[in-house]
Design a protein around this motif. Structure first.
Motif, mmCIF file in Angstrom:
data_model
loop_
_atom_site.group_PDB
_atom_site.id
_atom_site.type_symbol
_atom_site.label_atom_id
_atom_site.label_comp_id
_atom_site.label_asym_id
_atom_site.label_seq_id
_atom_site.Cartn_x
_atom_site.Cartn_y
_atom_site.Cartn_z
ATOM 1 N N VAL B 330 -20.756 4.993 23.380
ATOM 2 C CA VAL B 330 -21.127 4.713 24.705
ATOM 3 C C VAL B 330 -20.988 3.118 24.770
ATOM 4 C CG1 VAL B 330 -23.190 4.518 26.067
ATOM 5 C CG2 VAL B 330 -22.985 6.530 24.883
ATOM 6 N N ILE B 331 -21.258 2.498 23.909
ATOM 7 C CA ILE B 331 -21.180 0.940 23.944
ATOM 8 C C ILE B 331 -19.628 0.504 24.185
ATOM 9 C CG2 ILE B 331 -21.552 -1.441 22.899
ATOM 10 C CD1 ILE B 331 -24.005 -0.103 24.033
ATOM 11 N N VAL B 332 -19.109 1.114 23.514
ATOM 12 C CA VAL B 332 -17.451 0.460 23.632
ATOM 13 C C VAL B 332 -16.704 1.029 24.754
ATOM 14 C CG1 VAL B 332 -15.078 0.775 22.461
ATOM 15 C CG2 VAL B 332 -17.099 0.686 20.971
ATOM 16 N N ASN B 333 -17.197 2.482 25.050
ATOM 17 C CA ASN B 333 -16.548 3.000 26.217
ATOM 18 C C ASN B 333 -16.893 1.944 27.550
ATOM 19 O OD1 ASN B 333 -16.709 4.991 28.629
ATOM 20 N ND2 ASN B 333 -14.867 5.642 27.531
ATOM 21 N N VAL B 334 -17.988 2.116 27.646
ATOM 22 C CA VAL B 334 -18.833 1.377 29.007
ATOM 23 C C VAL B 334 -18.318 -0.114 28.988
ATOM 24 C CG1 VAL B 334 -20.785 0.819 30.351
ATOM 25 C CG2 VAL B 334 -20.659 3.089 29.177
ATOM 26 N N ALA B 335 -18.023 -0.906 27.720
ATOM 27 C CA ALA B 335 -17.680 -2.336 27.791
ATOM 28 C C ALA B 335 -16.433 -2.418 27.957
ATOM 29 C CB ALA B 335 -17.875 -2.742 26.286
ATOM 30 N N VAL B 337 -14.770 -0.176 30.073
ATOM 31 C CA VAL B 337 -14.768 0.019 31.632
ATOM 32 C C VAL B 337 -15.166 -1.171 32.329
ATOM 33 C CG1 VAL B 337 -15.936 1.493 33.409
ATOM 34 C CG2 VAL B 337 -14.992 2.462 31.329
ATOM 35 N N LEU B 338 -15.929 -1.920 31.728
ATOM 36 C CA LEU B 338 -16.509 -3.115 32.548
ATOM 37 C C LEU B 338 -15.699 -4.515 32.084
ATOM 38 C CD1 LEU B 338 -20.523 -2.558 32.175
ATOM 39 C CD2 LEU B 338 -18.880 -1.806 33.818
ATOM 40 N N GLY B 339 -14.348 -4.029 31.410
ATOM 41 C CA GLY B 339 -13.870 -5.178 30.918
ATOM 42 C C GLY B 339 -14.290 -6.137 29.958
ATOM 43 N N MET B 340 -15.413 -5.589 29.180
ATOM 44 C CA MET B 340 -15.680 -6.189 28.129
ATOM 45 C C MET B 340 -15.244 -6.044 26.812
ATOM 46 S SD MET B 340 -19.737 -5.930 29.472
ATOM 47 C CE MET B 340 -20.503 -6.938 28.369
ATOM 48 N N ALA B 341 -14.487 -5.069 26.749
ATOM 49 C CA ALA B 341 -13.826 -4.802 25.342
ATOM 50 C C ALA B 341 -12.143 -4.295 25.704
ATOM 51 C CB ALA B 341 -14.337 -3.563 24.946
ATOM 52 N N PRO B 342 -11.392 -4.319 24.808
ATOM 53 C CA PRO B 342 -9.980 -3.957 25.129
ATOM 54 C C PRO B 342 -10.059 -2.376 25.286
ATOM 55 C CG PRO B 342 -10.321 -4.614 22.916
ATOM 56 C CD PRO B 342 -11.444 -5.026 23.623
ATOM 57 N N VAL B 343 -8.811 -1.883 25.983
ATOM 58 C CA VAL B 343 -8.908 -0.473 26.475
ATOM 59 C C VAL B 343 -8.495 -0.027 25.084
ATOM 60 C CG1 VAL B 343 -7.370 1.145 27.625
ATOM 61 C CG2 VAL B 343 -8.251 -1.026 28.775
ATOM 62 N N VAL B 344 -9.431 0.831 24.571
ATOM 63 C CA VAL B 344 -9.112 1.687 23.544
ATOM 64 C C VAL B 344 -9.504 3.259 23.914
ATOM 65 C CG1 VAL B 344 -9.078 0.063 21.413
ATOM 66 C CG2 VAL B 344 -11.156 0.956 22.605
ATOM 67 N N GLY B 345 -8.866 3.985 23.348
ATOM 68 C CA GLY B 345 -9.241 5.504 23.280
ATOM 69 C C GLY B 345 -10.394 5.963 22.841
ATOM 70 N N VAL B 346 -11.625 5.634 23.315
ATOM 71 C CA VAL B 346 -12.958 6.040 22.999
ATOM 72 C C VAL B 346 -13.733 6.607 24.027
ATOM 73 C CG1 VAL B 346 -15.154 5.115 22.111
ATOM 74 C CG2 VAL B 346 -13.111 4.037 21.293
ATOM 75 N N THR B 347 -14.186 7.882 23.972
ATOM 76 C CA THR B 347 -14.616 8.703 24.927
ATOM 77 C C THR B 347 -16.146 8.425 25.294
ATOM 78 O OG1 THR B 347 -15.022 10.617 23.337
ATOM 79 C CG2 THR B 347 -13.101 10.498 24.452
ATOM 80 N N LEU B 348 -16.658 8.748 26.271
ATOM 81 C CA LEU B 348 -17.898 8.864 26.800
ATOM 82 C C LEU B 348 -18.397 9.914 26.570
ATOM 83 C CD1 LEU B 348 -20.138 6.603 27.943
ATOM 84 C CD2 LEU B 348 -19.251 7.574 30.077
ATOM 85 N N PRO B 349 -19.560 10.081 25.399
ATOM 86 C CA PRO B 349 -20.039 11.523 25.026
ATOM 87 C C PRO B 349 -20.484 12.284 26.302
ATOM 88 C CG PRO B 349 -20.974 9.664 23.778
ATOM 89 C CD PRO B 349 -20.163 9.015 24.827
ATOM 90 N N PHE B 350 -20.057 13.428 26.165
ATOM 91 C CA PHE B 350 -20.221 14.697 27.261
ATOM 92 C C PHE B 350 -19.859 14.451 28.469
ATOM 93 C CE2 PHE B 350 -23.854 14.788 23.922
ATOM 94 C CZ PHE B 350 -23.499 16.038 23.502
ATOM 95 N N ILE B 351 -19.313 13.000 28.956
ATOM 96 C CA ILE B 351 -18.766 12.735 30.218
ATOM 97 C C ILE B 351 -17.119 12.793 30.186
ATOM 98 C CG2 ILE B 351 -18.890 11.148 32.189
ATOM 99 C CD1 ILE B 351 -21.684 11.921 31.366
ATOM 100 N N SER B 352 -16.434 12.490 29.154
ATOM 101 C CA SER B 352 -15.001 12.420 29.181
ATOM 102 C C SER B 352 -14.635 13.842 29.257
ATOM 103 C CB SER B 352 -14.728 11.565 27.966
ATOM 104 O OG SER B 352 -14.825 10.192 28.279
ATOM 105 N N TYR B 353 -13.481 14.048 29.866
ATOM 106 C CA TYR B 353 -12.741 15.426 29.893
ATOM 107 C C TYR B 353 -12.307 15.255 28.108
ATOM 108 C CZ TYR B 353 -9.068 18.627 30.099
ATOM 109 O OH TYR B 353 -8.329 19.674 29.873
ATOM 110 N N GLY B 354 -12.220 16.462 27.472
ATOM 111 C CA GLY B 354 -11.654 16.622 26.282
ATOM 112 C C GLY B 354 -12.284 17.595 25.424
#
Lengths: 665, 378
Positions: B330-335, B337-354
Motif C-alpha cells: 500500500v505504502i509503496v504503491n500509493v507513494a 502514485v503520488l510521485g513520492m516513490a519511483p515507478v515500480v511494479g508494485v500492486t495495490l492489494p485487492f485493487i490492482s488488476y491481476g
C-alpha cells in the motif's frame, strides 16, 4: 483494541508486544505522510491540477477567418479564397517512425520534410499536444491517402480550410501582392495581435499594406480529445467544456480597387515582348489608378506557400529584380519626358516665348563650360512647340540656362517630384530632384548639371507613378492627385465600410496657356511627321498626345556572374513614353517605361499606343454602372489561365536544371 | 441427512449450531474488510476499463476474485501449522519457478517476470513472497525455546536472500525491494537482538552504488524521473506527472464515479495495474482517498491484532509477514502514485488488476484467518 490481551507476557511473540508502539508509530508516519501529500495535491493544489487535466483533454484550435477579397473596379476578383487541404499533426505524435511512414505514403520531398521539421521544432517549444500546420494546400490525392489512415493516426489530420487564391494569376501581381508563412520573429511579435504562428500573412503589395482590413477575426473552437489525440464525441465534450465551444470567425473586409482588370491585362500584354517594363495608367480627373504594371513579375499563387527553393533562387538571381516594383519603388532618370518642367519654368518666368525661334546646330556650348553638349540631331530653327515635337535638347538647354537649376527643381517639386506620391505602397520612392545646394554639398556645382537636369538626365530621378500623376496634372489644369488604388472597403455582405475620395497632393497654378502649349507640342510629337513618337504612338483609333524620352544610363556594367537576359542590357537607355488620351479632352494619363529598352518613341511609343487603343475600344465604352462579377469573356479567362500556366511551367522548367539564358518571348 | 418435511426442523437446529460455531470461529472483521476492499477494487476497475478495449479485464478480475475467495476459504480451513511443515518445500517450488522465469520467462515490458502455463500467466515473484513469509514463520518456530545457533541459522538466512536476487535479476526491482522490506520488518519485530538488523541495513546502504550500476537503463530513468518528473515530461516522468495531475484534479470530493478525465481518456497508461489509486483519487477526491487508506490501515492493524493473539510464535510471524506485505504494498504503491516513490511494479492489494497479486493477497489473508481461527487452541 490491540492490547486487551495484556502486556507482552501473554503474547506468543514477546518482541512484537514490546515493539508494537514503534510499529504503530511507523504506520502513523507512513500513512500520515501519504495523507499529507494527498492534502497537498488535492486540496492545496487541486485547482491548478484540475485546470491542468482539463487542458489535457480540452484542446483549442482556431477557425480561420475568410480573408477579404481584392476586386477590380467591376468586381473581378484579383485575390480570392478557395478550399484547400492543410495537413496538421501534433508534435507529440510525429515520431520518426510516423514521419518515415508519411514520407513514403505521400512521397514528401526533402524540401517539404525540412519545412515540416522546422515547424515541428518551433511548435515543440510550445504545446506538444496541439496540432500544428505541417503542410498547406496539399493535393487532393495526398489528402485522400492520409485521410484513409485517420483511424491509425488520429493525431494526423487533414483539414479543409480556405486558402488564398489569385484567380487572375500574375495579373497586377506587384499591386495585389502575395502572402507567406510568417517568420519565427514575426510570430513572436504578432502573437499578441491574435496571429497564430502557422498562419499566412500578407507579404507584398495590398495584401501586406491592407493586412489588418483583409484578415478578419479568427474564430476559436474548443474540443475534447483523449490521450491519443482522438476527438471525443459532442456529448462528452459538452460535459467537459464550460462556456462557448465555438466562436465563429469574422470574415475580413474586401477591397474594391480603382484598377481595371481588363486594362491591366491589356497593359501587361502590351509589354509582354519586353524583358523589363513598368506602366501606369491613371484617370486624369481623379488620380485613380487604372493599371499598374511592373515586369518581370511573379505568380502570387506560387509565392503563397508553394515557392520551392529553386524557384526562389531563380527569381532572386534575376538581374531585373522581379520583386522590386518598377512602377513605384525604382526611380529612373526620366529623359525628355521631363522637358515640361523646363518649359513651364521658363515660360512662367518670362524667360521664353512660344514663338521664340532657336536654331539647333546639333550641339550646344554653355557659357563657362568647356563641354559641347550634343543634341539628338541637327534640328535647325524651331519654335517651342516644334522643340517639343522634335524633342530638341538645344532649345531646352537654352531655356534652362536662363532659369537655372533651382528654378527647375522648384517646378519639379510642385509637380510632385522629389517627394513620395502618398500611395504608400511597395516602398513608393520619392525620387531625386537635384538643386545647386545639393551639388555643392557633394562637391562643386557645374552648369552642366543644369543642362542635364533640363532634359531629365543625370541626377534627376523619378518614378513611373510620379510621372504619371504629373502628366495627369498637366492635362487637368494643374491638380496633382495622390494616386488612388483602393476605391472602397466593403464588408463580406457587400456593404461599403469606407469610401475613399480622390485626394489632392498639390494644386499647381501653372497658367493654362502654358499647359495648352504643352498639349499642342505633345500632340504634334505623336501625330505630326517629325514628332519623336510619330508613327510609333500614332493611332487611328484614339488621338494621343505624348512625349517620348530616352534616358541615358550611367556606366552600368553587368556583373560578371549575372544571368544574361536576351534583349535586356543593363547599359542600354531607358525608353519612356508619357502621354494622355484622348488628346482633345484627356481622360487618362499613361506612362510607359521600358527598362533598358532603347529609344523612347520607337520602343515605348507602340506600347503606350497599344494600351490606349485597348482602353479606347475595350474599356472606355464598357458600361460600368451595372457591372457585377467578371465581365470578361470566358475566352479571355481561358487564355489567361493558359498564360499563367505557361509562366509557371516556364519558371519551374527553368528552375529545375541549371538556369540558362533567359528565353523571353 | 435424508430429505423430507419431517426432518427439516432438526436440520435447522443442527444448522443453527453449526452456524454459531462457524460464526464464532471465523474472523469476521477480517472477512468484512477484505470484502469491502475487493468491492471497491472492482468498482474502481470498472471505471478504469469500462468502454475501452480492456473492458474484458473486469470479468477476468471477477473470475480471479472468485478463485481468490475459494483460496481464502481453503487456506482458512487448513491448519497453518501443517502448512509450515512443508514451508521449505513451498520455498523450493517458488525458487524453481523463479529460476524458470529467469531462464525462459515470457517477456513483459522488458523484464521477465511472467511464467506462462497454457493461457494462464502468473508471476511467481508474487507467490514467492508468501513462501518467504512462511519460511520466516518456520524459522521462528524452529528457534523458539532454544537459542539459535549461527551455524544452523546462517545458511538458512542466506537461502532467504536467494529469491531476492532471483527477482532482482528478472529484473523486478520493485518486488525485490518489497521482499527485502518484508523480511526486514519481520526481523525487526521477531528478533530479540536487533544488532543483526542494524548490520544488515548498514550493508545494504553500502550496496546501493553497486546496485545502481547494475540497474537497467529504464530503471535508472524511472528513478531519475521520480527525482524530477518535469525534466522529461513526455518520457519516464510522464506517468508520474499525469498521475499527480489526476490525483490533484480530484480535489476534495472528486470528479465522480466514471468521470475522471485522466482515467477515462487514457492519460494514464496501464492505470488498472499500477495506478488504480490514481483513478480512485481522481474520481473520489481527498475524502475517498483517505477513506481507502483508512480501510487499508484498519486491515493492517487487524492483522497485527491477530498476530498479538496468535497461539504460537509461528502464527504471529505469519500474520506479521502478511501485515508487512500488505503495508509495504500500500505504502509503496500509493507513494508511487503520488510521485513520492519511483515507478515500480508494485500492486495495490485487492485493487490492482491481476490474478497473481489477487491470489497472493487472498491466500495471505487466508493464512491469517487460519491463525485467527486457531488462536484458542484445540
Amino acid at each position: 483494541m490491540l492490547m486487551h490481551e495484556g502486556g507482552s507476557g501473554g503474547v506468543a511473540l514477546p518482541t512484537l508486544g514490546r515493539r508494537l508502539r514503534w510499529v504503530l508509530l511507523a504506520m502513523l508516519i507512513c500513512f500520515g505522510g501519504l495523507v499529507v501529500r494527498l492534502w497537498q495535491l488535492q486540496v492545496m493544489r487541486g485547482d491548478r491540477y484540475r485546470e491542468r487535466t482539463v487542458s489535457n483533454v480540452v484542446h483549442e484550435r482556431y477557425l480561420p477567418s475568410l480573408r477579404g477579397r481584392i476586386l477590380d473596379r467591376d468586381g473581378v476578383p484579383l485575390a480570392d479564397n478557395r478550399a484547400a487541404f492543410n495537413l496538421y499533426a501534433t508534435p507529440k505524435a510525429m515520431t520518426p517512425a510516423l514521419r518515415g511512414t508519411l514520407k513514403r505514403l505521400i512521397g514528401l520531398s526533402d524540401e517539404e520534410l525540412e519545412k515540416i521539421d522546422g515547424r515541428l521544432a518551433t511548435a515543440k517549444k510550445r504545446k506538444v499536444r496541439d496540432p500544428v500546420l505541417l503542410l498547406e494546400d496539399i493535393s487532393r490525392e495526398r489528402a485522400a491517402l492520409i485521410d484513409q489512415e485517420r483511424y491509425r493516426w488520429p493525431e494526423v489530420e487533414v483539414r479543409s480550410e480556405p486558402y488564398r487564391h489569385y484567380p487572375q494569376g500574375a495579373l497586377a501581381a506587384h499591386l495585389v501582392g502575395y502572402m507567406t508563412q510568417m517568420t519565427a520573429e514575426e510570430a513572436r511579435q504578432l502573437g499578441e495581435q491574435g496571429y497564430s504562428s502557422d498562419e499566412l500573412i500578407g507579404r507584398y503589395g495590398l495584401e501586406s499594406m491592407w493586412e489588418n482590413y483583409l484578415r478578419g477575426k479568427k474564430g476559436k473552437e474548443r474540443y475534447a480529445v483523449d490521450a491519443r489525440g482522438r476527438r471525443l464525441d459532442e456529448a462528452t465534450a459538452a460535459g467537459l467544456i464550460d462556456g462557448d465551444r465555438v466562436t465563429e470567425p469574422v470574415a475580413g473586409y474586401s477591397l474594391v480597387l480603382t484598377l481595371d482588370a481588363d486594362l491591366q491585362r491589356i497593359a501587361e500584354r502590351a509589354v509582354a515582348p519586353h524583358p523589363a517594363a513598368a506602366v501606369a495608367v491613371v484617370e486624369i480627373a481623379t488620380g485613380k489608378v487604372l493599371a499598374l504594371v511592373s515586369k518581370p513579375s511573379f505568380d502570387p499563387n506560387v509565392m503563397t506557400g508553394h515557392l520551392t527553393k529553386a524557384e526562389a533562387k531563380f527569381l532572386e538571381d534575376d538581374p531585373r529584380k522581379p520583386f522590386i516594383d518598377k512602377a513605384l519603388r525604382v526611380p529612373y532618370p526620366p529623359g525628355s519626358t521631363f522637358k515640361f518642367i523646363t518649359t513651364i519654368a521658363a515660360l512662367e518666368d518670362g524667360q521664353g516665348r512660344e514663338d521664340e525661334p532657336i536654331v539647333c546646330k546639333g550641339s550646344y556650348q554653355v557659357a563657362g563650360d568647356r563641354n559641347l553638349f550634343d543634341c539628338t540631331s541637327s534640328h535647325g530653327k524651331l519654335d517651342l512647340v516644334g522643340a517639343i515635337q522634335h524633342s530638341c535638347n538645344v532649345y531646352f538647354w537654352s531655356l534652362a540656362e536662363r532659369v537655372g537649376l533651382d528654378r527647375l527643381a522648384e517646378v519639379a517639386n510642385a509637380y510632385g517630384f522629389g517627394s513620395r506620391t502618398g500611395l504608400g505602397l511597395n516602398g513608393d520612392a520619392p525620387g531625386r530632384i537635384p538643386t545647386r545646394a545639393w551639388y555643392e554639398q557633394r562637391g562643386r556645382f557645374m552648369i552642366g548639371y543644369t543642362i542635364n537636369g533640363a532634359t531629365g538626365q543625370g541626377d534627376v530621378e523619378l518614378t513611373v507613378m510620379q510621372l504619371t500623376m504629373a502628366y495627369a496634372a498637366l492635362a487637368n489644369g494643374g491638380t496633382l492627385f495622390v494616386p488612388q488604388v483602393v476605391d472602397r472597403v466593403v464588408r463580406a455582405d457587400g456593404a461599403t465600410v469606407i469610401q475613399y475620395q480622390p485626394q489632392v497632393k498639390n494644386q499647381i497654378d501653372t497658367p493654362p496657356e502654358i499647359l495648352e502649349l504643352w498639349k499642342r507640342g505633345t500632340y504634334k510629337a505623336v501625330n505630326e511627321p517629325g514628332g519623336t513618337a510619330f508613327g510609333y504612338a500614332t493611332s487611328d483609333l484614339i488621338s494621343i498626345a505624348g512625349k517620348s524620352g530616352t534616358a541615358q544610363v550611367a556606366a552600368n556594367k553587368a556583373k560578371k556572374d549575372q544571368r544574361q537576359i536576351r534583349g535586356w542590357s543593363p547599359s542600354a537607355d531607358h525608353a519612356w513614353f508619357a502621354g494622355v488620351a484622348p488628346a482633345d479632352n484627356p481622360e487618362v494619363a499613361i506612362v510607359v517605361l521600358i527598362e533598358h529598352g532603347g529609344p523612347g518613341g520607337k520602343v515605348a511609343g507602340p506600347v503606350a499606343k497599344a494600351i490606349l487603343e485597348g482602353w479606347a475600344t475595350r474599356v472606355r465604352n464598357r458600361d460600368h454602372g451595372t457591372a457585377s462579377g467578371p465581365l470578361v469573356g470566358g475566352a479571355i479567362f481561358g487564355r489567361l489561365r493558359q498564360l499563367t500556366a505557361t509562366w509557371q511551367l516556364g519558371v519551374r522548367a527553368a528552375a529545375a536544371p541549371a538556369p540558362g539564358p533567359e528565353d523571353e518571348p | 441427512m435424508r430429505g423430507g418435511v419431517g426432518i427439516s426442523l432438526p436440520r435447522a437446529q443442527i444448522g443453527m449450531t453449526r452456524w454459531r460455531r462457524f460464526r464464532a470461529a471465523v474472523d469476521w472483521p477480517l472477512v468484512a474488510t477484505i470484502v469491502v476492499i475487493a468491492a471497491l477494487g472492482l468498482l474502481n476497475l470498472y471505471s478504469a476499463v469500462n468502454g475501452t478495449r480492456h473492458a474484458g479485464k473486469f470479468d477476468q478480475q471477477l473470475r480471479w476474485m472468485f478463485v481468490g475467495a475459494i483460496a481464502f476459504a481453503a487456506f482458512t480451513a487448513i491448519d497453518y501449522r501443517s502448512l509450515l511443515r512443508v514451508a521449505w518445500i513451498g520455498f523450493g517450488v517458488a525458487l524453481v519457478a523463479l529460476i524458470i522465469v529467469d531462464v525462459a520467462g515470457s517477456n513483459a515490458k522488458g523484464s521477465e517476470r511472467w511464467i506462462s502455463i497454457g493461457t494462464l500467466g502468473g508471476q511467481p515473484s508474487e507467490l514467492a513472497k508468501l513462501a518467504v513469509i512462511m519460511v520466516l514463520a518456520r524459522l521462528v518456530s524452529d528457534g523458539a525455546g532454544a537459542k539459535p545457533h549461527w551455524t544452523t541459522l546462517a545458511p538458512k538466512l542466506a537461502l532467504l536472500c536467494v529469491p531476492v536476487v532471483l527477482i532482482a535479476v528478472q529484473p523486478d526491482l520493485g518486488t525485490a525491494t518489497l521482499l527485502t522490506l518484508i523480511m526486514l520488518s519481520v526481523g525487526f519485530l521477531a528478533l530479540r537482538d536487533l544488532w543483526p538488523m542494524v548490520y544488515t541495513l548498514f550493508g545494504m546502504f553500502l550496496a546501493v552504488p553497486i546496485l545502481w550500476e547494475s540497474m537497467h537503463r529504464y530503471q535508472k530513468d524511472r528513478v531519475l524521473a521520480f527525482l524530477d518528473p518535469s525534466a522529461d515530461s513526455t518520457g519516464s516522468g510522464w506517468h508520474t506527472l499525469q498521475s499527480i495531475f489526476a490525483v490533484g484534479s480530484g480535489k476534495l470530493l472528486g470528479k465522480g464515479f466514471m468521470s475522471g478525465t485522466q482515467n477515462q481518456f487514457d492519460f494514464l497508461p496501464e492505470h488498472w495495474t499500477d495506478f488504480p489509486f490514481s483513478v480512485w483519487a481522481e474520481e473520489w477526491g481527498f475524502v475517498g482517498s483517505v477513506v481507502m487508506l483508512a480501510i487499508f490501515a484498519f486491515l493492517i492493524v487487524w492483522l497485527l491484532n491477530i498476530a498479538l493473539r496468535a497461539r504460537d510464535a509461528a502464527g504471529a510471524v505469519l500474520c506479521l509477514g502478511v501485515a508487512a506485505m500488505t503495508f509495504w504494498h500500500v505504502i509503496v504503491n500509493v507513494a508511487m502514485v503520488l510521485g513520492m516513490a519511483p515507478v515500480v511494479g508494485v500492486t495495490l492489494p485487492f485493487i490492482s488488476y491481476g490474478g497473481s497479486s489477487l491470489l497472493t493477497f487472498f491466500i495471505g489473508m487466508g493464512l491469517c484467518a487460519s491463525v485467527s481461527l486457531r488462536r484458542h487452541g484445540y
